[in-house]
Design a protein around this motif. Sequence first.
Motif, PDB file in Angstrom:
ATOM      1  N   VAL A  98       0.842  -1.192   0.000  1.00 32.90           N
ATOM      2  CA  VAL A  98       0.000   0.000   0.000  1.00 32.90           C
ATOM      3  C   VAL A  98       0.880   1.244   0.000  1.00 32.90           C
ATOM      4  CG1 VAL A  98      -1.705   1.327   1.318  1.00 32.90           C
ATOM      5  CG2 VAL A  98      -1.962  -1.151   1.106  1.00 32.90           C
ATOM      6  N   THR A  99       1.945   1.218   0.766  1.00 34.11           N
ATOM      7  CA  THR A  99       2.859   2.359   0.835  1.00 34.11           C
ATOM      8  C   THR A  99       3.467   2.663  -0.533  1.00 34.11           C
ATOM      9  OG1 THR A  99       3.372   1.842   3.127  1.00 34.11           O
ATOM     10  CG2 THR A  99       4.924   3.270   1.977  1.00 34.11           C
ATOM     11  N   LYS A 100       3.884   1.621  -1.247  1.00 29.51           N
ATOM     12  CA  LYS A 100       4.477   1.827  -2.581  1.00 29.51           C
ATOM     13  C   LYS A 100       3.423   2.377  -3.545  1.00 29.51           C
ATOM     14  CE  LYS A 100       7.278  -0.293  -6.136  1.00 29.51           C
ATOM     15  NZ  LYS A 100       8.143  -1.412  -6.477  1.00 29.51           N
ATOM     16  N   LEU A 101       2.194   1.868  -3.465  1.00 30.11           N
ATOM     17  CA  LEU A 101       1.121   2.353  -4.329  1.00 30.11           C
ATOM     18  C   LEU A 101       0.804   3.818  -4.030  1.00 30.11           C
ATOM     19  CD1 LEU A 101      -0.995   1.940  -6.496  1.00 30.11           C
ATOM     20  CD2 LEU A 101      -2.475   0.882  -4.762  1.00 30.11           C
ATOM     21  N   LEU A 135       3.313  -0.718 -15.051  1.00 29.44           N
ATOM     22  CA  LEU A 135       1.989  -1.128 -15.509  1.00 29.44           C
ATOM     23  C   LEU A 135       1.497  -0.177 -16.581  1.00 29.44           C
ATOM     24  CD1 LEU A 135       0.383  -1.382 -11.959  1.00 29.44           C
ATOM     25  CD2 LEU A 135       1.152  -3.306 -13.339  1.00 29.44           C
ATOM     26  N   SER A 136       0.431  -0.592 -17.259  1.00 35.29           N
ATOM     27  CA  SER A 136      -0.264   0.351 -18.134  1.00 35.29           C
ATOM     28  C   SER A 136      -1.234   1.145 -17.265  1.00 35.29           C
ATOM     29  CB  SER A 136      -1.035  -0.382 -19.227  1.00 35.29           C
ATOM     30  OG  SER A 136      -2.160  -1.050 -18.686  1.00 35.29           O
ATOM     31  N   VAL A 137      -1.637   2.307 -17.736  1.00 35.20           N
ATOM     32  CA  VAL A 137      -2.616   3.107 -17.000  1.00 35.20           C
ATOM     33  C   VAL A 137      -3.911   2.312 -16.854  1.00 35.20           C
ATOM     34  CG1 VAL A 137      -3.987   5.224 -17.027  1.00 35.20           C
ATOM     35  CG2 VAL A 137      -1.597   5.296 -17.713  1.00 35.20           C
ATOM     36  N   ASP A 138      -4.293   1.577 -17.889  1.00 39.20           N
ATOM     37  CA  ASP A 138      -5.517   0.772 -17.822  1.00 39.20           C
ATOM     38  C   ASP A 138      -5.440  -0.282 -16.719  1.00 39.20           C
ATOM     39  OD1 ASP A 138      -6.747   2.184 -19.866  1.00 39.20           O
ATOM     40  OD2 ASP A 138      -6.114   0.765 -21.425  1.00 39.20           O
ATOM     41  N   ALA A 158       2.292   7.081 -12.002  1.00 35.37           N
ATOM     42  CA  ALA A 158       2.182   5.922 -11.103  1.00 35.37           C
ATOM     43  C   ALA A 158       2.284   4.631 -11.888  1.00 35.37           C
ATOM     44  CB  ALA A 158       0.864   5.972 -10.331  1.00 35.37           C
ATOM     45  N   ALA A 159       1.591   4.554 -13.012  1.00 31.85           N
ATOM     46  CA  ALA A 159       1.651   3.350 -13.843  1.00 31.85           C
ATOM     47  C   ALA A 159       3.072   3.089 -14.314  1.00 31.85           C
ATOM     48  CB  ALA A 159       0.696   3.485 -15.025  1.00 31.85           C
ATOM     49  N   LYS A 160       3.750   4.143 -14.754  1.00 32.30           N
ATOM     50  CA  LYS A 160       5.130   4.007 -15.219  1.00 32.30           C
ATOM     51  C   LYS A 160       6.027   3.528 -14.074  1.00 32.30           C
ATOM     52  CE  LYS A 160       6.834   7.356 -17.713  1.00 32.30           C
ATOM     53  NZ  LYS A 160       7.486   8.641 -18.102  1.00 32.30           N
ATOM     54  N   PRO A 180      -3.654  16.078  -6.635  1.00 35.68           N
ATOM     55  CA  PRO A 180      -4.327  14.927  -7.244  1.00 35.68           C
ATOM     56  C   PRO A 180      -3.302  13.871  -7.655  1.00 35.68           C
ATOM     57  CG  PRO A 180      -4.100  16.654  -8.869  1.00 35.68           C
ATOM     58  CD  PRO A 180      -3.562  17.203  -7.561  1.00 35.68           C
ATOM     59  N   PRO A 181      -3.717  12.619  -7.711  1.00 35.15           N
ATOM     60  CA  PRO A 181      -2.787  11.553  -8.101  1.00 35.15           C
ATOM     61  C   PRO A 181      -2.406  11.681  -9.574  1.00 35.15           C
ATOM     62  CG  PRO A 181      -5.004  10.675  -7.871  1.00 35.15           C
ATOM     63  CD  PRO A 181      -5.052  12.102  -7.410  1.00 35.15           C
TER      64      PRO A 181
END
Length: 81
Positions: free
Chosen positions: A39-42, A62-65, A56-58, A50-51
């Motif tokens: 959770v901390t890493k996320l 991950l992909s944004v989707d 974050a995906a990069k 705003p996020p």
Amino acid sequence: MGHLLATVRQAPRLRQPRADSAGASPDLTDAAKTLGVSVTKLESALGGPPPDFEEAAKTLGLSVDELMAALPSDATTSQGS
């Protein structure tokens, strides 16, 4: 056990978009588990508010989707003024 508690208390807590008018942050526990990260890493990857979902995906590889599919809907809705 005291050391673990001290570590948890000292960990920085990043605020995410508000889930309701009371100011509660969305619970990212299930999303983190689905993505295979803490959770901390996320929270750290999302930044904000705003996020930044693209960054974050990069950061998480991950992909944004993929990221958006794992996040609860209250974490992905933008706050209006």
